[in-house]
Motif scaffolding. Structure first.
Motif, PDB file in Angstrom:
ATOM      1  N   ARG A  53       0.818  -1.212   0.000  1.00 38.37           N
ATOM      2  CA  ARG A  53       0.000   0.000   0.000  1.00 38.37           C
ATOM      3  C   ARG A  53       0.854   1.266   0.000  1.00 38.37           C
ATOM      4  NH1 ARG A  53      -4.200   0.197   4.564  1.00 38.37           N
ATOM      5  NH2 ARG A  53      -5.142   1.773   3.214  1.00 38.37           N
ATOM      6  N   GLY A  54       2.083   1.145   0.428  1.00 36.86           N
ATOM      7  CA  GLY A  54       2.939   2.320   0.528  1.00 36.86           C
ATOM      8  C   GLY A  54       3.798   2.591  -0.688  1.00 36.86           C
ATOM      9  N   THR A  55       3.705   1.757  -1.711  1.00 42.30           N
ATOM     10  CA  THR A  55       4.502   1.945  -2.931  1.00 42.30           C
ATOM     11  C   THR A  55       3.589   1.964  -4.153  1.00 42.30           C
ATOM     12  OG1 THR A  55       4.881  -0.461  -3.053  1.00 42.30           O
ATOM     13  CG2 THR A  55       6.574   0.871  -1.977  1.00 42.30           C
ATOM     14  N   PRO A  56       3.967   2.709  -5.193  1.00 35.78           N
ATOM     15  CA  PRO A  56       3.116   2.792  -6.386  1.00 35.78           C
ATOM     16  C   PRO A  56       3.015   1.454  -7.114  1.00 35.78           C
ATOM     17  CG  PRO A  56       4.712   4.582  -6.321  1.00 35.78           C
ATOM     18  CD  PRO A  56       5.129   3.596  -5.270  1.00 35.78           C
ATOM     19  N   LEU A  57       1.853   1.194  -7.671  1.00 33.71           N
ATOM     20  CA  LEU A  57       1.639  -0.039  -8.428  1.00 33.71           C
ATOM     21  C   LEU A  57       2.599  -0.137  -9.608  1.00 33.71           C
ATOM     22  CD1 LEU A  57       0.123  -2.610  -9.182  1.00 33.71           C
ATOM     23  CD2 LEU A  57      -1.669  -1.184 -10.192  1.00 33.71           C
ATOM     24  N   LEU A  58       2.838   0.967 -10.281  1.00 34.57           N
ATOM     25  CA  LEU A  58       3.743   0.938 -11.433  1.00 34.57           C
ATOM     26  C   LEU A  58       5.148   0.522 -11.021  1.00 34.57           C
ATOM     27  CD1 LEU A  58       4.075   1.434 -14.451  1.00 34.57           C
ATOM     28  CD2 LEU A  58       4.602   3.829 -13.930  1.00 34.57           C
ATOM     29  N   VAL A  59       5.601   1.019  -9.883  1.00 37.47           N
ATOM     30  CA  VAL A  59       6.921   0.637  -9.383  1.00 37.47           C
ATOM     31  C   VAL A  59       6.953  -0.849  -9.059  1.00 37.47           C
ATOM     32  CG1 VAL A  59       8.592   0.977  -7.521  1.00 37.47           C
ATOM     33  CG2 VAL A  59       7.396   2.950  -8.496  1.00 37.47           C
ATOM     34  N   GLN A  60       5.893  -1.364  -8.470  1.00 39.64           N
ATOM     35  CA  GLN A  60       5.826  -2.788  -8.166  1.00 39.64           C
ATOM     36  C   GLN A  60       5.925  -3.631  -9.435  1.00 39.64           C
ATOM     37  OE1 GLN A  60       2.124  -3.174  -6.015  1.00 39.64           O
ATOM     38  NE2 GLN A  60       2.708  -1.595  -4.547  1.00 39.64           N
ATOM     39  N   LEU A  61       5.236  -3.214 -10.489  1.00 41.29           N
ATOM     40  CA  LEU A  61       5.306  -3.942 -11.756  1.00 41.29           C
ATOM     41  C   LEU A  61       6.717  -3.910 -12.338  1.00 41.29           C
ATOM     42  CD1 LEU A  61       1.967  -2.734 -13.432  1.00 41.29           C
ATOM     43  CD2 LEU A  61       2.432  -4.980 -12.436  1.00 41.29           C
ATOM     44  N   PHE A  62       7.376  -2.752 -12.234  1.00 39.11           N
ATOM     45  CA  PHE A  62       8.742  -2.639 -12.748  1.00 39.11           C
ATOM     46  C   PHE A  62       9.706  -3.510 -11.953  1.00 39.11           C
ATOM     47  CE2 PHE A  62       9.560   0.885 -15.871  1.00 39.11           C
ATOM     48  CZ  PHE A  62       8.251   0.956 -16.322  1.00 39.11           C
ATOM     49  N   VAL A  63       9.527  -3.560 -10.642  1.00 34.00           N
ATOM     50  CA  VAL A  63      10.398  -4.399  -9.815  1.00 34.00           C
ATOM     51  C   VAL A  63      10.251  -5.865 -10.225  1.00 34.00           C
ATOM     52  CG1 VAL A  63      10.746  -5.293  -7.480  1.00 34.00           C
ATOM     53  CG2 VAL A  63      10.494  -2.836  -7.848  1.00 34.00           C
ATOM     54  N   ILE A  64       9.012  -6.301 -10.428  1.00 31.40           N
ATOM     55  CA  ILE A  64       8.762  -7.714 -10.768  1.00 31.40           C
ATOM     56  C   ILE A  64       9.275  -8.047 -12.159  1.00 31.40           C
ATOM     57  CG2 ILE A  64       6.950  -9.424 -11.198  1.00 31.40           C
ATOM     58  CD1 ILE A  64       5.298  -7.964  -9.023  1.00 31.40           C
ATOM     59  N   PHE A  65       8.978  -7.183 -13.137  1.00 34.68           N
ATOM     60  CA  PHE A  65       9.302  -7.525 -14.528  1.00 34.68           C
ATOM     61  C   PHE A  65      10.739  -7.168 -14.913  1.00 34.68           C
ATOM     62  CE2 PHE A  65       9.102  -6.659 -19.189  1.00 34.68           C
ATOM     63  CZ  PHE A  65       8.780  -7.946 -19.600  1.00 34.68           C
ATOM     64  N   TYR A  66      11.206  -5.993 -14.490  1.00 38.57           N
ATOM     65  CA  TYR A  66      12.536  -5.550 -14.879  1.00 38.57           C
ATOM     66  C   TYR A  66      13.586  -5.781 -13.797  1.00 38.57           C
ATOM     67  CZ  TYR A  66      10.150  -3.092 -18.694  1.00 38.57           C
ATOM     68  OH  TYR A  66       9.394  -2.791 -19.792  1.00 38.57           O
ATOM     69  N   GLY A  67      13.162  -5.827 -12.536  1.00 37.11           N
ATOM     70  CA  GLY A  67      14.117  -5.956 -11.452  1.00 37.11           C
ATOM     71  C   GLY A  67      14.498  -7.389 -11.125  1.00 37.11           C
ATOM     72  N   LEU A  68      13.506  -8.290 -11.093  1.00 29.30           N
ATOM     73  CA  LEU A  68      13.792  -9.668 -10.700  1.00 29.30           C
ATOM     74  C   LEU A  68      14.768 -10.393 -11.629  1.00 29.30           C
ATOM     75  CD1 LEU A  68      10.323 -10.983  -9.432  1.00 29.30           C
ATOM     76  CD2 LEU A  68      12.273 -10.151  -8.105  1.00 29.30           C
ATOM     77  N   PRO A  69      14.826 -10.094 -12.934  1.00 27.38           N
ATOM     78  CA  PRO A  69      15.833 -10.768 -13.778  1.00 27.38           C
ATOM     79  C   PRO A  69      17.262 -10.565 -13.309  1.00 27.38           C
ATOM     80  CG  PRO A  69      14.152  -9.791 -15.166  1.00 27.38           C
ATOM     81  CD  PRO A  69      13.862  -9.334 -13.759  1.00 27.38           C
ATOM     82  N   SER A  70      17.522  -9.475 -12.573  1.00 26.45           N
ATOM     83  CA  SER A  70      18.884  -9.233 -12.100  1.00 26.45           C
ATOM     84  C   SER A  70      19.311 -10.239 -11.045  1.00 26.45           C
ATOM     85  CB  SER A  70      18.999  -7.817 -11.538  1.00 26.45           C
ATOM     86  OG  SER A  70      18.167  -7.656 -10.399  1.00 26.45           O
ATOM     87  N   ILE A  71      18.330 -10.945 -10.444  1.00 25.54           N
ATOM     88  CA  ILE A  71      18.670 -12.015  -9.489  1.00 25.54           C
ATOM     89  C   ILE A  71      18.265 -13.380 -10.048  1.00 25.54           C
ATOM     90  CG2 ILE A  71      18.553 -10.513  -7.485  1.00 25.54           C
ATOM     91  CD1 ILE A  71      15.750 -11.600  -6.909  1.00 25.54           C
ATOM     92  N   GLY A  72      18.110 -13.431 -11.362  1.00 24.46           N
ATOM     93  CA  GLY A  72      17.880 -14.705 -12.023  1.00 24.46           C
ATOM     94  C   GLY A  72      16.446 -15.163 -12.130  1.00 24.46           C
ATOM     95  N   ILE A  73      15.492 -14.304 -11.789  1.00 23.70           N
ATOM     96  CA  ILE A  73      14.083 -14.675 -11.879  1.00 23.70           C
ATOM     97  C   ILE A  73      13.488 -13.996 -13.114  1.00 23.70           C
ATOM     98  CG2 ILE A  73      11.831 -14.641 -10.740  1.00 23.70           C
ATOM     99  CD1 ILE A  73      13.274 -14.461  -8.081  1.00 23.70           C
ATOM    100  N   LEU A  74      13.221 -14.781 -14.148  1.00 22.74           N
ATOM    101  CA  LEU A  74      12.712 -14.258 -15.410  1.00 22.74           C
ATOM    102  C   LEU A  74      11.228 -14.593 -15.542  1.00 22.74           C
ATOM    103  CD1 LEU A  74      15.656 -15.349 -17.756  1.00 22.74           C
ATOM    104  CD2 LEU A  74      15.318 -13.126 -16.672  1.00 22.74           C
ATOM    105  N   LEU A  75      10.439 -13.591 -15.811  1.00 19.91           N
ATOM    106  CA  LEU A  75       8.999 -13.782 -15.970  1.00 19.91           C
ATOM    107  C   LEU A  75       8.536 -13.142 -17.267  1.00 19.91           C
ATOM    108  CD1 LEU A  75       7.828 -12.835 -12.354  1.00 19.91           C
ATOM    109  CD2 LEU A  75       7.890 -15.134 -13.319  1.00 19.91           C
ATOM    110  N   ASP A  76       7.609 -13.817 -17.946  1.00 18.54           N
ATOM    111  CA  ASP A  76       6.979 -13.187 -19.101  1.00 18.54           C
ATOM    112  C   ASP A  76       6.106 -12.033 -18.640  1.00 18.54           C
ATOM    113  OD1 ASP A  76       8.169 -14.921 -20.886  1.00 18.54           O
ATOM    114  OD2 ASP A  76       6.502 -16.368 -20.814  1.00 18.54           O
ATOM    115  N   ALA A  77       5.708 -11.195 -19.583  1.00 16.18           N
ATOM    116  CA  ALA A  77       4.993  -9.972 -19.223  1.00 16.18           C
ATOM    117  C   ALA A  77       3.667 -10.254 -18.535  1.00 16.18           C
ATOM    118  CB  ALA A  77       4.768  -9.130 -20.478  1.00 16.18           C
ATOM    119  N   PHE A  78       2.874 -11.164 -19.085  1.00 12.59           N
ATOM    120  CA  PHE A  78       1.552 -11.402 -18.496  1.00 12.59           C
ATOM    121  C   PHE A  78       1.644 -11.983 -17.091  1.00 12.59           C
ATOM    122  CE2 PHE A  78      -2.460 -13.497 -17.712  1.00 12.59           C
ATOM    123  CZ  PHE A  78      -3.389 -12.581 -18.182  1.00 12.59           C
TER     124      PHE A  78
END
Length: 226
Positions: A64-89
């Motif tokens: 609730r304290g962070t923007p939804l857009l930032v959360q999406l960026f962390v999941i999609f663009y940030g997690l690959p840096s620690i080896g977690i790759l996810l498709d967009a959907f």
């Protein structure tokens, strides 16, 4: 026929198909999963041991304290840096589910807390266990209280799915962006996309009103007044 109207007519099938194929499924799946997660988080905060309560509180606080857009960026663009790759959907689905779960947990928690203590005592007096009392007595009453805010959350989610365009999900808004890139008509296409979102929200708002009458505590009186 005016150019702008012809462009809207030509692009309408593409936008509607993107809505049917991506926007609607993303909305429905995110809401169902988020609602389930929210119920677990709410029950945890109300009834679980303190360590689990702290975990649930931290989850709600962080989301609730962070923007939804930032959360999406962390999941999609940030997690690959620690080896977690996810498709967009799937990345969008996880992001929206976590976000919906945090907000619905507060709605459900407040709704459960609003049920009078006497309802618990009445359920226990009939021999019900805690889980039976929750399922048969408390949640049905809490559900009536939670219908309006949960409906608002669902309607907001329909519009929030447009943020998935930022992580390359080809939903309705990104389809409009792609057409804009070839036609160079941003005003026409974005207005058309906005009108589609408006139409969906209007239909859902009408359904929300019917649900509030059906499940409201004073539904009979509301129906009479209508």
């Amino acid at each position: 026929m005016p150019h702008w109207l012809q462009l809207m007519i030509d692009s309408l099938p593409t936008l509607l198909w993107a809505g049917v194929k991506f926007t609607i499924p993303l909305t429905l799946l995110s809401f169902v999963l988020g609602l389930s997660l929210g119920l677990v988080a709410a029950v945890t905060r109300l009834f679980a041991p303190k360590p689990l309560v702290l975990v649930a509180r931290f989850y709600v606080w962080a989301i609730r304290g962070t923007p939804l857009l930032v959360q999406l960026f962390v999941i999609f663009y940030g997690l690959p840096s620690i080896g977690i790759l996810l498709d967009a959907f799937p990345a969008a689905l996880i992001g929206f589910t976590l976000n919906v779960g945090a907000y619905t947990s507060e709605i459900i928690r407040a709704a459960i807390a609003s049920v009078p203590k006497g309802q618990w005592e009445a359920a226990y007096s009939t021999g019900m266990t805690w889980s039976q009392a929750m399922r048969r007595t408390i949640l049905p009453q809490a559900g009536r209280v939670a219908v309006p805010p949960l409906s608002n959350t669902f309607i907001s989610l329909v519009k929030d799915t447009s943020l998935a365009a930022a992580i390359t999900v080809p939903e309705l808004f990104q389809s409009a962006q792609r057409i804009v890139a070839t036609t160079y008509e941003p005003l026409i296409l974005y207005v058309e996309a906005a009108l589609i979102y408006l139409a969906m929200s209007s239909v859902l708002s009408a359904l929300q009103s019917r649900l509030e009458v059906r499940f409201g505590r004073y539904g009979g009186m509301l129906e009479a007044n209508r």
